[in-house]
Scaffold this active site. Structure first.
Site, PDB file in Angstrom:
ATOM      1  CD  GLU A 255      -2.894  -1.168   0.505  1.00  0.00           C
ATOM      2  OE1 GLU A 255      -3.266  -0.090   0.036  1.00  0.00           O
ATOM      3  OE2 GLU A 255      -3.405  -2.253   0.193  1.00  0.00           O
ATOM      4  CB  CYS A 294      -2.552   6.481   2.382  1.00  0.00           C
ATOM      5  SG  CYS A 294      -3.811   5.620   3.328  1.00  0.00           S
TER       6      CYS A 294
END
Ligand code: NAP
Length: 516
Positions: A255, A294
């Site tokens: 990720e 994020c």
């Protein structure tokens, strides 16, 4: 000074030497030190493989779910203590700390409920299929927990949720975990680990914590192990390419960075419900957790004829954000988490400006409650690139702070193309009430996104903001975002399980696979 230890092979263990220092981002005062030098990670792997794995695999899904439920409750009960740690070492506001900590408890609770639903089984088997003309010769796909260790390496921005969201899925699948938070904000994770251990509910060997540098941790990964990484694309690329990871086909999930986009539909009139929701969401995504999410919105695409009106509305919304030391009254946005973050964000804005964007607004408020000359503060700022195709760097460089770039588009086709210039993101959001426009945009954005959120008037007061990761929906994204996939309800379990086709006599297989 507080010393953070690692919890390995059943004990809290201290590394050699001074190690790394953790700071209070508001005052730059040291709050703790930690070291992993000399710690025996090989023994940690053995402990997980020999004890943790067998202990977890002996439990049914319902029993594993019960463990998760107890962990979730413990986090909830220790909320104040964890918020305190987060404010001290990550500079978060209470609201931002809750976002992380409640997210941790909520994700564990969600997977606990999935465990309860799966019931008395210990692994999963699909419906199966007849393979030849004989009805006896059958094939099933069985999914069983891998017999190795799940190593989780996390980023600095979610010290509680980062550990919990990966842990929830791995434990429910039946794999023991070694979790490594980012060093800079590890205090919250250290406190969280104390809370989880105190429950007495974790099966022996099922969870270990590495506080500090990874050292040779990853060199022990083998064919039954998995590595789930959250952090920068550079580190992700490096870890993916480790010799043992390649040679032993270690399963890896990454990720990484993401230039998340928000697109305002051409139909949305200023002042309408959808418009208000759009402005509110963008301002929230830029400033929540000081933009260190994020999933924060980094690129904002609006119809060319609306760009000035959007800029005005966004500036008004972002200017309302009082920032400074979260311990001071009324502060809604804290500092960045570390000196390195401050250097990166400052340099990042410069990079975007040199690459074709211009800074059209930066909060002129003072940092409330800040000590003169101290703290890793960066004000909310708005950039604008009127020629988005020429401003390549805006689609490539993620500035991990309270900053976003506004850009015009002409026609829905171009909006989709501009989003795709980000080369893959975690989330894209569409604000529109026009069915046709929504259809075109959703179809254009899906291949480039892990998640697409459509905010229209009918759900304007109910939908979650694009930055919120829900455990029932997939989190991850193609390309630049790392190509990974986490959570997503039961989908998340696949990463921790081996799916194997099992062929043979139907009756025998059904017994072997505990189906009867
Ligand atoms: P980072 O520098 O890549 O660090 C991430 C983690 O990797 C930390 O735990 C770090 O440990 C560890 N690490 C670094 N080098 C390593 C190595 N050689 N071997 C083993 N571990 C290593 O990223 P960050 O600055 O913490 O996080 C910011 C970035 O993460 C942003 O770009 C953001 O987009 C991304 N992010 C993505 C997501 C997502 O879900 N996609 C979520 C959050 C953040 P140390 O701290 O000990 O160095």
């Amino acid at each position: 000074m507080l010393r953070l230890k690692s919890y390995l092979a059943g004990e809290w263990r201290d590394g050699e030497g001074e190690g790394a220092t953790l700071y209070d981002p508001c005052t730059e005062e040291a709050v703790a030190t930690t070291s992993t030098a000399g710690l025996d990670f090989a023994a940690a792997f053995r402990w997980a493989r020999n004890l943790g794995g067998p202990n977890l695999r002996a439990l049914t899904f319902a029993q594993r779910g019960a463990v998760l439920k107890a962990l979730s409750k413990a986090i909830h009960d220790a909320r104040e203590e964890l918020i305190e740690a987060s404010m001290q070492n990550a500079g978060t506001t209470r609201g931002d700390a809750k976002f992380d900590i409640d997210g941790a408890a909520g994700t564990l609770a969600y997977y606990a409920s999935l465990g309860k639903k799966l019931g008395d089984r210990r692994f999963l088997v699909d419906e199966g299929e007849q393979l030849t003309r004989s009805p006896r010769f059958y094939g099933y796909h069985a999914k069983m927990p891998r017999t190795g260790v799940a190593v989780h390496v996390n980023a600095f921005n979610f010290p509680a949720w980062g550990l919990a969201e990966k842990l929830a899925v791995a434990l429910l699948a039946g794999m023991p975990v070694i979790s490594k938070p980012a060093t800079a904000t590890a205090l919250t994770t250290f406190r969280l680990m104390e809370v989880l251990l105190k429950t007495g509910e974790l099966p022996e060997g099922s969870l270990q914590l590495v506080c500090g540098s990874a050292g040779d941790l990853l060199s022990h990964l083998g064919p039954q192990d998995v590595l789930a990484f959250t952090g920068s694309a550079d580190t992700g690329t490096y870890l993916r390419g480790l010799e043992n990871v390649l040679a032993r086909s270690v399963r890896v999930n990454v990720e990484a960075d993401s230039l998340n986009a928000a697109v305002l539909g051409p139909d949305v009139e200023p002042g309408s419900e959808t418009w208000i929701r759009f402005i509110k969401d963008v301002a929230l995504e830029v400033t929540q957790k000081t933009g260190q999410k994020c999933t924060a919105t980094r690129r904002v695409f609006v119809p060319a004829e609306r760009i000035d009106a959007v800029q005005e509305a966004l500036v008004e919304a972002m200017d309302a954000v009082v920032w400074g030391d979260p311990r001071a009254e009324g502060v809604r946005m804290g500092p960045l988490a570390s000196a390195q973050q401050l250097r990166d964000v400052t340099a990042g804005v410069q990079t975007l400006v040199e690459g074709g964007a211009r800074e059209v607004w930066r909060s002129s408020r003072e940092a409330v409650g800040a000590t003169e000359g101290k703290g890793y503060y960066f004000p909310p700022a708005l950039l604008r690139a009127d020629e988005p195709r020429k401003a390549g760097v805006v689609h490539e460089h993620e500035v991990f702070g309270p900053v976003t770039t506004l850009m015009p588009y002409t026609g829905l086709g171009e909006a989709g193309e501009l989003v795709a210039l980000g080369h893959g993101g975690l989330v894209a959001s569409v604000y529109s009430d026009d069915r046709e426009a929504i259809g075109v945009l959703v179809r254009a954005l899906v291949p480039w996104s892990g998640r697409v959120l459509v905010a229209s008037a009918k759900v304007a007061d109910q939908a979650s903001a694009p930055g919120l990761v829900l455990p029932s929906c997939v989190h991850g994204g193609p390309g630049r975002a790392g190509g990974g996939e986490e959570l997503g309800g039961l989908r998340g379990l696949d990463f921790y399980m081996q799916r194997t086709a099992v062929q043979g006599d139907r009756g025998l297989l059904e017994r072997a696979l505990d189906m009867r």
